[in-house]
Write a protein that holds these residues in place. Structure first.
Motif, PDB file in Angstrom:
ATOM      1  N   PHE A  41     -25.651   3.358  90.997  1.00 17.27           N
ATOM      2  CA  PHE A  41     -26.101   3.622  92.360  1.00 17.27           C
ATOM      3  C   PHE A  41     -26.120   5.129  92.570  1.00 17.27           C
ATOM      4  CE2 PHE A  41     -25.333   4.567  96.822  1.00 17.27           C
ATOM      5  CZ  PHE A  41     -26.231   3.726  97.476  1.00 17.27           C
ATOM      6  N   ALA A  42     -27.297   5.685  92.872  1.00 21.38           N
ATOM      7  CA  ALA A  42     -27.446   7.128  93.084  1.00 21.38           C
ATOM      8  C   ALA A  42     -27.719   7.395  94.557  1.00 21.38           C
ATOM      9  CB  ALA A  42     -28.574   7.683  92.229  1.00 21.38           C
ATOM     10  N   PRO A  43     -26.798   8.077  95.288  1.00 22.37           N
ATOM     11  CA  PRO A  43     -27.041   8.399  96.697  1.00 22.37           C
ATOM     12  C   PRO A  43     -28.292   9.256  96.864  1.00 22.37           C
ATOM     13  CG  PRO A  43     -24.736   8.759  96.115  1.00 22.37           C
ATOM     14  CD  PRO A  43     -25.483   8.535  94.828  1.00 22.37           C
ATOM     15  N   THR A  44     -29.048   8.982  97.933  1.00 18.29           N
ATOM     16  CA  THR A  44     -30.255   9.762  98.210  1.00 18.29           C
ATOM     17  C   THR A  44     -29.907  11.221  98.467  1.00 18.29           C
ATOM     18  OG1 THR A  44     -31.283   7.793  99.164  1.00 18.29           O
ATOM     19  CG2 THR A  44     -32.292   9.925  99.685  1.00 18.29           C
ATOM     20  N   GLN A  45     -28.825  11.469  99.203  1.00 17.03           N
ATOM     21  CA  GLN A  45     -28.328  12.809  99.487  1.00 17.03           C
ATOM     22  C   GLN A  45     -26.888  12.927  98.992  1.00 17.03           C
ATOM     23  OE1 GLN A  45     -30.161  15.228 100.747  1.00 17.03           O
ATOM     24  NE2 GLN A  45     -31.954  13.946 101.159  1.00 17.03           N
ATOM     25  N   PRO A  46     -26.445  14.148  98.651  1.00 15.22           N
ATOM     26  CA  PRO A  46     -25.033  14.304  98.262  1.00 15.22           C
ATOM     27  C   PRO A  46     -24.108  13.765  99.347  1.00 15.22           C
ATOM     28  CG  PRO A  46     -26.255  16.312  97.778  1.00 15.22           C
ATOM     29  CD  PRO A  46     -27.182  15.431  98.577  1.00 15.22           C
ATOM     30  N   LEU A  47     -23.029  13.142  98.942  1.00 16.22           N
ATOM     31  CA  LEU A  47     -22.069  12.591  99.895  1.00 16.22           C
ATOM     32  C   LEU A  47     -21.380  13.708 100.673  1.00 16.22           C
ATOM     33  CD1 LEU A  47     -20.419   9.867  97.635  1.00 16.22           C
ATOM     34  CD2 LEU A  47     -22.308   9.589  99.256  1.00 16.22           C
ATOM     35  N   THR A  48     -20.885  13.362 101.857  1.00  5.83           N
ATOM     36  CA  THR A  48     -20.172  14.330 102.674  1.00  5.83           C
ATOM     37  C   THR A  48     -18.892  14.773 101.960  1.00  5.83           C
ATOM     38  OG1 THR A  48     -20.989  13.199 104.641  1.00  5.83           O
ATOM     39  CG2 THR A  48     -19.179  14.751 104.951  1.00  5.83           C
ATOM     40  N   GLU A  49     -18.616  16.063 102.002  1.00  5.20           N
ATOM     41  CA  GLU A  49     -17.436  16.576 101.314  1.00  5.20           C
ATOM     42  C   GLU A  49     -16.151  16.105 101.980  1.00  5.20           C
ATOM     43  OE1 GLU A  49     -16.661  20.760 101.585  1.00  5.20           O
ATOM     44  OE2 GLU A  49     -17.722  20.961 103.469  1.00  5.20           O
ATOM     45  N   GLU A  50     -15.119  16.000 101.177  1.00  4.25           N
ATOM     46  CA  GLU A  50     -13.761  15.669 101.629  1.00  4.25           C
ATOM     47  C   GLU A  50     -13.740  14.448 102.545  1.00  4.25           C
ATOM     48  OE1 GLU A  50     -11.195  19.599 101.561  1.00  4.25           O
ATOM     49  OE2 GLU A  50     -12.740  19.674 103.101  1.00  4.25           O
ATOM     50  N   THR A  51     -14.385  13.399 102.092  1.00  2.00           N
ATOM     51  CA  THR A  51     -14.476  12.163 102.862  1.00  2.00           C
ATOM     52  C   THR A  51     -14.106  10.984 101.969  1.00  2.00           C
ATOM     53  OG1 THR A  51     -16.253  13.087 104.233  1.00  2.00           O
ATOM     54  CG2 THR A  51     -16.024  10.690 104.235  1.00  2.00           C
ATOM     55  N   VAL A  52     -13.414  10.013 102.560  1.00  2.83           N
ATOM     56  CA  VAL A  52     -13.067   8.795 101.831  1.00  2.83           C
ATOM     57  C   VAL A  52     -14.240   7.818 101.932  1.00  2.83           C
ATOM     58  CG1 VAL A  52     -11.495   6.833 101.682  1.00  2.83           C
ATOM     59  CG2 VAL A  52     -10.615   9.093 102.278  1.00  2.83           C
ATOM     60  N   PHE A  53     -14.744   7.382 100.799  1.00  2.61           N
ATOM     61  CA  PHE A  53     -15.850   6.420 100.741  1.00  2.61           C
ATOM     62  C   PHE A  53     -15.359   5.112 100.124  1.00  2.61           C
ATOM     63  CE2 PHE A  53     -18.090  10.402 101.133  1.00  2.61           C
ATOM     64  CZ  PHE A  53     -19.185  10.084 101.919  1.00  2.61           C
ATOM     65  N   THR A  54     -15.973   4.025 100.572  1.00  4.38           N
ATOM     66  CA  THR A  54     -15.666   2.700 100.036  1.00  4.38           C
ATOM     67  C   THR A  54     -16.922   2.138  99.387  1.00  4.38           C
ATOM     68  OG1 THR A  54     -14.011   2.279 101.744  1.00  4.38           O
ATOM     69  CG2 THR A  54     -14.875   0.364 100.550  1.00  4.38           C
ATOM     70  N   ALA A  55     -16.805   1.768  98.116  1.00  3.94           N
ATOM     71  CA  ALA A  55     -17.918   1.158  97.383  1.00  3.94           C
ATOM     72  C   ALA A  55     -17.601  -0.312  97.145  1.00  3.94           C
ATOM     73  CB  ALA A  55     -18.138   1.875  96.049  1.00  3.94           C
ATOM     74  N   GLU A  56     -18.639  -1.143  97.216  1.00  4.02           N
ATOM     75  CA  GLU A  56     -18.461  -2.585  96.994  1.00  4.02           C
ATOM     76  C   GLU A  56     -19.590  -3.121  96.133  1.00  4.02           C
ATOM     77  OE1 GLU A  56     -17.048  -5.633 100.064  1.00  4.02           O
ATOM     78  OE2 GLU A  56     -19.199  -6.074  99.925  1.00  4.02           O
ATOM     79  N   VAL A  57     -19.236  -3.940  95.152  1.00  2.00           N
ATOM     80  CA  VAL A  57     -20.234  -4.603  94.314  1.00  2.00           C
ATOM     81  C   VAL A  57     -20.080  -6.106  94.533  1.00  2.00           C
ATOM     82  CG1 VAL A  57     -18.665  -4.580  92.327  1.00  2.00           C
ATOM     83  CG2 VAL A  57     -21.117  -4.909  91.974  1.00  2.00           C
ATOM     84  N   SER A  58     -21.192  -6.797  94.684  1.00  2.00           N
ATOM     85  CA  SER A  58     -21.159  -8.231  94.974  1.00  2.00           C
ATOM     86  C   SER A  58     -22.354  -8.928  94.343  1.00  2.00           C
ATOM     87  CB  SER A  58     -21.160  -8.462  96.490  1.00  2.00           C
ATOM     88  OG  SER A  58     -22.324  -7.902  97.078  1.00  2.00           O
ATOM     89  N   ARG A  59     -22.322 -10.278  94.376  1.00  2.00           N
ATOM     90  CA  ARG A  59     -23.411 -11.155  93.939  1.00  2.00           C
ATOM     91  C   ARG A  59     -23.706 -11.093  92.444  1.00  2.00           C
ATOM     92  NH1 ARG A  59     -28.427  -9.826  97.571  1.00  2.00           N
ATOM     93  NH2 ARG A  59     -29.301 -11.387  96.156  1.00  2.00           N
ATOM     94  N   ALA A  60     -22.882 -10.469  91.662  1.00  2.00           N
ATOM     95  CA  ALA A  60     -23.105 -10.430  90.210  1.00  2.00           C
ATOM     96  C   ALA A  60     -22.968 -11.843  89.644  1.00  2.00           C
ATOM     97  CB  ALA A  60     -22.109  -9.494  89.544  1.00  2.00           C
ATOM     98  N   THR A  61     -23.994 -12.297  88.924  1.00  2.00           N
ATOM     99  CA  THR A  61     -24.051 -13.674  88.423  1.00  2.00           C
ATOM    100  C   THR A  61     -24.238 -13.664  86.916  1.00  2.00           C
ATOM    101  OG1 THR A  61     -25.115 -14.317  90.501  1.00  2.00           O
ATOM    102  CG2 THR A  61     -25.200 -15.900  88.682  1.00  2.00           C
ATOM    103  N   ASP A  62     -23.404 -14.438  86.201  1.00  2.00           N
ATOM    104  CA  ASP A  62     -23.551 -14.484  84.746  1.00  2.00           C
ATOM    105  C   ASP A  62     -24.574 -15.532  84.335  1.00  2.00           C
ATOM    106  OD1 ASP A  62     -22.294 -16.949  84.912  1.00  2.00           O
ATOM    107  OD2 ASP A  62     -20.388 -16.253  84.098  1.00  2.00           O
ATOM    108  N   GLU A  63     -24.787 -15.674  83.048  1.00  2.00           N
ATOM    109  CA  GLU A  63     -25.823 -16.577  82.554  1.00  2.00           C
ATOM    110  C   GLU A  63     -25.511 -18.039  82.830  1.00  2.00           C
ATOM    111  OE1 GLU A  63     -26.244 -15.651  78.443  1.00  2.00           O
ATOM    112  OE2 GLU A  63     -27.239 -13.722  78.801  1.00  2.00           O
TER     113      GLU A  63
END
Length: 497
Positions: A169-191
């Motif tokens: 995942f590549a942010p469109t703009q650089p993230l805000t400095e000195e900020t706590v970010f939360t990332a979440e991944v979901s819906r990953a489905t195996d074969e």
């Protein structure tokens, strides 16, 4: 046009499910690859009892590849026999039937998991332009990544599949400095169709590199402190002070952050308090205190500061450690007359500090030229020593050495020693010292001795004087009384409490 006769029977050199393979019964498709294009291919799939498995066959790749899709889920841990027959090429030649067997396994019911992330969970000082990367335990599809800031606002960006087991995942703009970010991944489905439970982690971005015209902070310290390093405070509401300067002469805002010491996770984690002092003139001092209720006795913390001018952030100072050690409340005592008053001539060690001893202690303390000086406090004596001066130049905080040549100014070495006395039971005298200069001392008397030495004057870059020593001594108590100076002093002054 002449036609060439085709009498070669089509062959089937490869197949997908071989004898004794353990195949997930929920995702079995049988495929057969032929030596040439064929039609009318039939698949017969039977279990050990001879019952046929319903399903359909379809050709692909110019009818050289044929696939049989079962019409139902196969049984687990079962041997199935597949027979391919009736395949016919363009010349009408029919293949010989071909059979093989395979064994199904227990169904795959384990969903995929996240095995790695970039940035790592709880990472700090992450470059704001860093793309996020998620690695899975097995090939997946349909996975999505979302990123939110501390306020819960979604971060725009582009998601790409790096491989069957990695997503970026590549942010469109650089993230805000000195900020706590939360990332979440979901819906990953195996074969096998297992869907991963949503997984999230946090990280904190680093401060951006300050521009050349950014303001700066210097000489930052805490007050009060009780140790030489300035890392222990006796107050629950200590004050933070610093000088801010800006290359363009702009007024600045000083920001101070206080957070839990990361080395003591049981105490707490993260930010405790952040405060600002606004409209501080360039080369001016800023002062702000932490509010009551933010700190607790015994806490270990760390703090830092930075200046901001017209929206331009300067660099943060290094983290400074600060331990809160608030003394316990004094126990109330009842005044009572002693039955056997101590005589005033009884020996008593006051552990006095002399001018020379105080100066020597400073020189050996490792803070010989510290801009805020050096001090020691004992029950009946205290001394303070530092270099003092008036000049138009900048000095280093810890060495007090000039950062540029001194053209005009005065510097001198100053020492102040203050002594108090232990009174006798009736309060009419002090223990161990009868009188000073023929005058009786009382418990509330305070003697003060000052020294100014090594006076150096610079004029137009040339040292014009190097004065000797000036000392004064006095003792005071309400009402003010003048006491002769101690031996070796060159002057007398009267001090009041």
């Amino acid at each position: 046009m002449a036609w060439e006769s085709d009498a070669e029977v089509p062959t089937w050199p490869t197949y997908s499910e071989a004898m004794a393979m353990q195949i997930d019964p929920r995702r079995v498709n049988m495929t057969a690859t032929f030596s040439e294009s064929v039609t009318d291919v039939q698949f017969t799939v039977k279990d050990p009892s001879g019952a046929e498995v319903p399903g359909g066959a379809a050709g692909d790749n110019g009818n050289k590849l044929w696939t049989f899709t079962p019409g139902r889920q196969l049984d687990p841990e079962t041997v199935y026999t597949v027979t391919v027959h009736e395949g016919k090429d363009l010349g009408g030649n029919v293949m010989s039937p071909y059979s093989w067997s395979f064994t199904t396994s227990q169904p795959d019911t384990t969903p995929p998991t996240v095995t790695g992330t970039v940035p790592a969970a709880n990472a700090t000082d992450v470059e704001p332009g860093t793309p996020l990367r998620v690695t899975f335990s097995e090939p997946v599809s349909n996975a999505t990544v979302s990123v939110k800031d501390a306020a819960g606002s979604a971060v725009a960006g582009t998601q790409t599949v790096e491989s069957a087991t990695a997503l970026v995942f590549a942010p469109t703009q650089p993230l805000t400095e000195e900020t706590v970010f939360t990332a979440e991944v979901s819906r990953a489905t195996d074969e096998a169709g297992n869907v991963m439970a949503a997984s999230s982690w946090t990280f904190t971005t680093a401060a951006l590199q300050p521009p050349e015209n950014s303001p700066s902070v210097e000489y930052e310290y805490v007050s009060p402190t009780t140790d030489e390093a300035g890392e222990v405070t006796s107050s629950l509401t200590p004050a933070f002070e610093a000088r801010v300067s800006d290359p363009d002469g702009r007024a600045s805002t000083l920001t101070v952050q206080v957070e839990h010491d990361p080395s003591v996770p049981a105490q707490g984690s993260g930010l405790i308090w952040s405060g600002t002092s606004v409209s501080v003139p360039s080369n001016g001092w800023a002062y702000l205190s932490i509010p009551a209720g933010k700190l607790a006795k015994g806490w270990k913390t760390r703090w830092r500061a930075r200046a901001t001018a017209d929206g331009v952030n300067g660099a943060w100072t290094a983290w400074h450690m600060l331990t809160v050690t608030v003394p316990s409340p004094a126990v109330a005592r009842t005044n009572a007359q002693a039955q056997d008053p101590l005589p005033t001539d009884r020996p008593f060690n006051y552990e006095r500090m002399t001018i020379s001893a105080c100066r020597q202690a400073r020189l050996q303390s490792g803070r010989s030229y510290h801009a805020f000086g050096w001090a020691v406090v004992k029950p009946y004596t205290a001394c303070y020593s530092r270099w003092k001066g008036w000049a138009t130049y900048k000095t280093d905080l810890y060495t007090n050495l000039p950062k540029e040549p001194i053209k005009n100014g005065v510097m001198m070495e100053t020492v102040v020693v203050m002594n108090t006395y232990l009174g006798n039971a009736d309060g009419n005298g002090v223990i161990g010292i009868g009188n000073v200069g023929g005058q009786a001392l009382r418990p509330r008397d305070i003697s003060v001795t000052t020294s100014i030495e090594n006076i150096r004057q610079m004029r137009d870059g040339v040292e014009v004087t190097q004065a000797t020593t000036s000392r004064s001594s006095s003792t005071s108590t309400p009402p003010v009384r003048t006491v002769p100076p101690a031996t070796g002093s060159s002057a007398n002054a009267v001090w009041t409490d």
